[in-house]
Design a protein around this motif. Structure first.
Motif, PDB file in Angstrom:
ATOM      1  N   PHE A  49     -15.347  22.700 -14.671  1.00 36.73           N
ATOM      2  CA  PHE A  49     -14.490  21.644 -15.215  1.00 36.73           C
ATOM      3  C   PHE A  49     -14.543  20.395 -14.348  1.00 36.73           C
ATOM      4  CE2 PHE A  49     -10.213  19.687 -14.898  1.00 36.73           C
ATOM      5  CZ  PHE A  49     -10.162  19.114 -16.159  1.00 36.73           C
ATOM      6  N   LEU A  50     -14.445  20.551 -13.030  1.00 27.98           N
ATOM      7  CA  LEU A  50     -14.505  19.400 -12.123  1.00 27.98           C
ATOM      8  C   LEU A  50     -15.848  18.695 -12.227  1.00 27.98           C
ATOM      9  CD1 LEU A  50     -12.772  20.689  -8.859  1.00 27.98           C
ATOM     10  CD2 LEU A  50     -11.915  18.970 -10.467  1.00 27.98           C
ATOM     11  N   PHE A  51     -16.911  19.462 -12.347  1.00 26.39           N
ATOM     12  CA  PHE A  51     -18.242  18.861 -12.478  1.00 26.39           C
ATOM     13  C   PHE A  51     -18.329  18.027 -13.743  1.00 26.39           C
ATOM     14  CE2 PHE A  51     -22.459  18.966 -14.376  1.00 26.39           C
ATOM     15  CZ  PHE A  51     -23.242  18.455 -13.343  1.00 26.39           C
ATOM     16  N   VAL A  52     -17.856  18.564 -14.867  1.00 27.50           N
ATOM     17  CA  VAL A  52     -17.933  17.851 -16.139  1.00 27.50           C
ATOM     18  C   VAL A  52     -17.077  16.579 -16.090  1.00 27.50           C
ATOM     19  CG1 VAL A  52     -17.383  17.970 -18.605  1.00 27.50           C
ATOM     20  CG2 VAL A  52     -18.501  19.900 -17.470  1.00 27.50           C
ATOM     21  N   VAL A  53     -15.909  16.674 -15.467  1.00 26.77           N
ATOM     22  CA  VAL A  53     -15.060  15.488 -15.325  1.00 26.77           C
ATOM     23  C   VAL A  53     -15.767  14.412 -14.512  1.00 26.77           C
ATOM     24  CG1 VAL A  53     -12.946  14.609 -14.247  1.00 26.77           C
ATOM     25  CG2 VAL A  53     -12.864  16.682 -15.629  1.00 26.77           C
ATOM     26  N   MET A  54     -16.338  14.794 -13.364  1.00 21.27           N
ATOM     27  CA  MET A  54     -17.015  13.814 -12.529  1.00 21.27           C
ATOM     28  C   MET A  54     -18.284  13.298 -13.185  1.00 21.27           C
ATOM     29  SD  MET A  54     -16.709  11.978  -9.913  1.00 21.27           S
ATOM     30  CE  MET A  54     -15.350  12.748  -9.038  1.00 21.27           C
ATOM     31  N   LEU A  55     -18.943  14.133 -13.986  1.00 19.65           N
ATOM     32  CA  LEU A  55     -20.116  13.688 -14.736  1.00 19.65           C
ATOM     33  C   LEU A  55     -19.718  12.600 -15.734  1.00 19.65           C
ATOM     34  CD1 LEU A  55     -23.112  14.028 -15.468  1.00 19.65           C
ATOM     35  CD2 LEU A  55     -22.437  15.875 -17.022  1.00 19.65           C
ATOM     36  N   ALA A  56     -18.607  12.816 -16.442  1.00 19.54           N
ATOM     37  CA  ALA A  56     -18.126  11.807 -17.389  1.00 19.54           C
ATOM     38  C   ALA A  56     -17.743  10.519 -16.663  1.00 19.54           C
ATOM     39  CB  ALA A  56     -16.941  12.351 -18.171  1.00 19.54           C
ATOM     40  N   LEU A  57     -17.105  10.642 -15.502  1.00 19.42           N
ATOM     41  CA  LEU A  57     -16.720   9.460 -14.735  1.00 19.42           C
ATOM     42  C   LEU A  57     -17.933   8.699 -14.223  1.00 19.42           C
ATOM     43  CD1 LEU A  57     -13.728  10.891 -12.654  1.00 19.42           C
ATOM     44  CD2 LEU A  57     -13.622   9.436 -14.691  1.00 19.42           C
ATOM     45  N   GLY A  74     -26.026  29.722 -12.884  1.00 14.94           N
ATOM     46  CA  GLY A  74     -25.000  30.758 -12.750  1.00 14.94           C
ATOM     47  C   GLY A  74     -24.430  30.900 -11.360  1.00 14.94           C
ATOM     48  N   ASN A  75     -24.440  29.830 -10.565  1.00 13.66           N
ATOM     49  CA  ASN A  75     -23.928  29.857  -9.204  1.00 13.66           C
ATOM     50  C   ASN A  75     -22.771  28.882  -9.097  1.00 13.66           C
ATOM     51  OD1 ASN A  75     -23.460  29.553  -6.430  1.00 13.66           O
ATOM     52  ND2 ASN A  75     -25.596  29.966  -5.933  1.00 13.66           N
ATOM     53  N   GLU A  76     -21.598  29.357  -8.674  1.00  8.31           N
ATOM     54  CA  GLU A  76     -20.424  28.503  -8.585  1.00  8.31           C
ATOM     55  C   GLU A  76     -20.630  27.344  -7.616  1.00  8.31           C
ATOM     56  OE1 GLU A  76     -16.513  27.308  -9.603  1.00  8.31           O
ATOM     57  OE2 GLU A  76     -17.956  28.679 -10.522  1.00  8.31           O
ATOM     58  N   TYR A  77     -21.399  27.591  -6.556  1.00  8.67           N
ATOM     59  CA  TYR A  77     -21.630  26.523  -5.578  1.00  8.67           C
ATOM     60  C   TYR A  77     -22.381  25.355  -6.205  1.00  8.67           C
ATOM     61  CZ  TYR A  77     -23.413  23.955  -1.580  1.00  8.67           C
ATOM     62  OH  TYR A  77     -23.721  22.950  -0.696  1.00  8.67           O
ATOM     63  N   ALA A  78     -23.233  25.632  -7.188  1.00  7.57           N
ATOM     64  CA  ALA A  78     -24.008  24.566  -7.826  1.00  7.57           C
ATOM     65  C   ALA A  78     -23.088  23.550  -8.487  1.00  7.57           C
ATOM     66  CB  ALA A  78     -24.974  25.162  -8.851  1.00  7.57           C
ATOM     67  N   TRP A  79     -21.967  24.011  -9.058  1.00  7.37           N
ATOM     68  CA  TRP A  79     -21.026  23.071  -9.676  1.00  7.37           C
ATOM     69  C   TRP A  79     -20.422  22.148  -8.631  1.00  7.37           C
ATOM     70  CZ3 TRP A  79     -21.815  22.890 -14.579  1.00  7.37           C
ATOM     71  CH2 TRP A  79     -22.052  24.037 -15.327  1.00  7.37           C
ATOM     72  N   PHE A  80     -20.041  22.708  -7.501  1.00  8.04           N
ATOM     73  CA  PHE A  80     -19.407  21.893  -6.460  1.00  8.04           C
ATOM     74  C   PHE A  80     -20.413  20.963  -5.788  1.00  8.04           C
ATOM     75  CE2 PHE A  80     -16.358  25.373  -6.910  1.00  8.04           C
ATOM     76  CZ  PHE A  80     -15.178  24.659  -6.995  1.00  8.04           C
ATOM     77  N   ALA A  81     -21.657  21.420  -5.624  1.00 12.98           N
ATOM     78  CA  ALA A  81     -22.691  20.543  -5.076  1.00 12.98           C
ATOM     79  C   ALA A  81     -22.970  19.386  -6.036  1.00 12.98           C
ATOM     80  CB  ALA A  81     -23.971  21.340  -4.813  1.00 12.98           C
TER      81      ALA A  81
END
Length: 326
Positions: free
Chosen positions: A171-179, A40-47
């Protein structure tokens, strides 16, 4: 090349449990998304995005540097091609991120193919210098290209969120995860295919491979094109991640250094080695950014690389007898 020759050279076998790999990747991806949602931390997605970006970049470098043995010092240049493709298409047509990623892959592949035709007859330090010169050339072009901001840089206004994602960071995390899954899947396919066997043969002895009938130039062009395309893909979401892009950040030294160091630390010449190296080094750099300073990132890379060059010259996988090449 005969089967006996391939076995004698220790080259990977064609085939492999592809279904098991993709099933495992899907389960791991789902677990990561659920786990970070629980945090539940926004920074975790960007990290997480930061780490996965380097998984893609290190994997892309390994296709040419690890499998074929051609050291590329211009990783930052190819990554910037993807980033500025996004900026240009966003400004010209208002395209969202996903179409920009597809376009970046195509443009990166064309740049890689052109670079291959011009430089792949070089070898060793001469090829490395040529790729570094390409990055300098691209940097000069971008600095003087006012349409994408030139030396001033360019801002990209991203949406607050995209349903069904809770935030744009997710969303950015999921995109980069797929890539990253796609990039690792491509690298694994190459390693277990005839292409990978041919690249390994020319890496070990290019003249002997040519004498044995291996189409070395064609294989090198394939490796250069795929490597450049994936590097551009790694850079395409960068303007949305940062919100602002200038030549100094897009062509940052950290990208080129990490792209080389991560496969070497994990185990170059294997599909898993760059993943291990990227997760290890990028996690350390994120921890240093939060606790010390982002200025310590390259120092961490240098220290870890020196330690592994001395203690484990074939990388982490080499310690367990799983391959890895220097």
């Amino acid at each position: 090349m005969s089967r006996r020759t391939a076995a004698d050279l220790g080259l990977p076998r064609a085939g492999g449990n592809h279904l098991g790999f993709w099933a495992g990747a899907l389960l791991l991806s789902a677990a990561l998304v659920v786990g970070l949602r629980l945090v539940g931390n926004e920074y975790a997605w960007f990290a997480g995005y930061f780490i996965l970006q380097y998984v893609v970049l290190a994997t892309a470098w390994n296709i040419l540097g690890g499998y074929a043995g051609y050291v590329n010092f211009g990783a930052a240049g190819f990554m910037a091609v993807g980033a500025y493709t996004t900026v240009a298409l966003r400004k010209a047509f208002g395209l969202d991120l996903l179409p920009c990623i597809v376009a970046a892959a195509g443009i990166g592949a064309l740049v890689g193919l052109g670079t291959g035709y011009l430089t792949l007859r070089l070898r060793g330090v001469y090829f490395a210098i040529a790729t570094l010169s390409l990055a300098v050339l691209l940097h000069t072009v971008v600095v003087n290209w006012s349409y994408v901001g030139g030396s001033r840089g360019a801002y990209v206004v991203r949406p607050q969120s995209i349903p069904p994602f809770a935030s744009y960071g997710e969303f950015l995390f999921v995109v980069m995860l797929a890539l990253s899954v796609m990039a690792v899947g491509v690298a694994r396919w190459i390693e277990l295919s005839r292409v990978g066997r041919g690249l390994a043969a020319l890496r070990d002895d290019e003249r002997a491979a040519e004498a044995a009938g291996v189409p070395t130039l064609r294989l090198k062009l394939i490796a250069t094109t795929l490597s450049a395309a994936l590097m551009a893909v790694a850079g395409a979401p960068l303007p949305y991640y940062a919100g602002y892009l200038n030549p100094e950040s897009a062509f940052g030294l950290a990208y080129s250094v990490n792209a080389i160091a991560m496969p070497l630390i994990g185990g170059a010449g294997t599909w898993l080695g760059p993943v291990i190296g990227a997760v290890l080094l990028a996690s350390l750099q994120q921890a240093a950014t939060v606790t010390i300073s982002s200025a310590a990132n390259l120092m961490i890379v240098g220290v870890v690389l020196v330690v592994f060059v001395v203690a484990a010259p074939r990388g982490i996988l080499g310690l367990f007898g799983k391959g890895g090449h220097r």
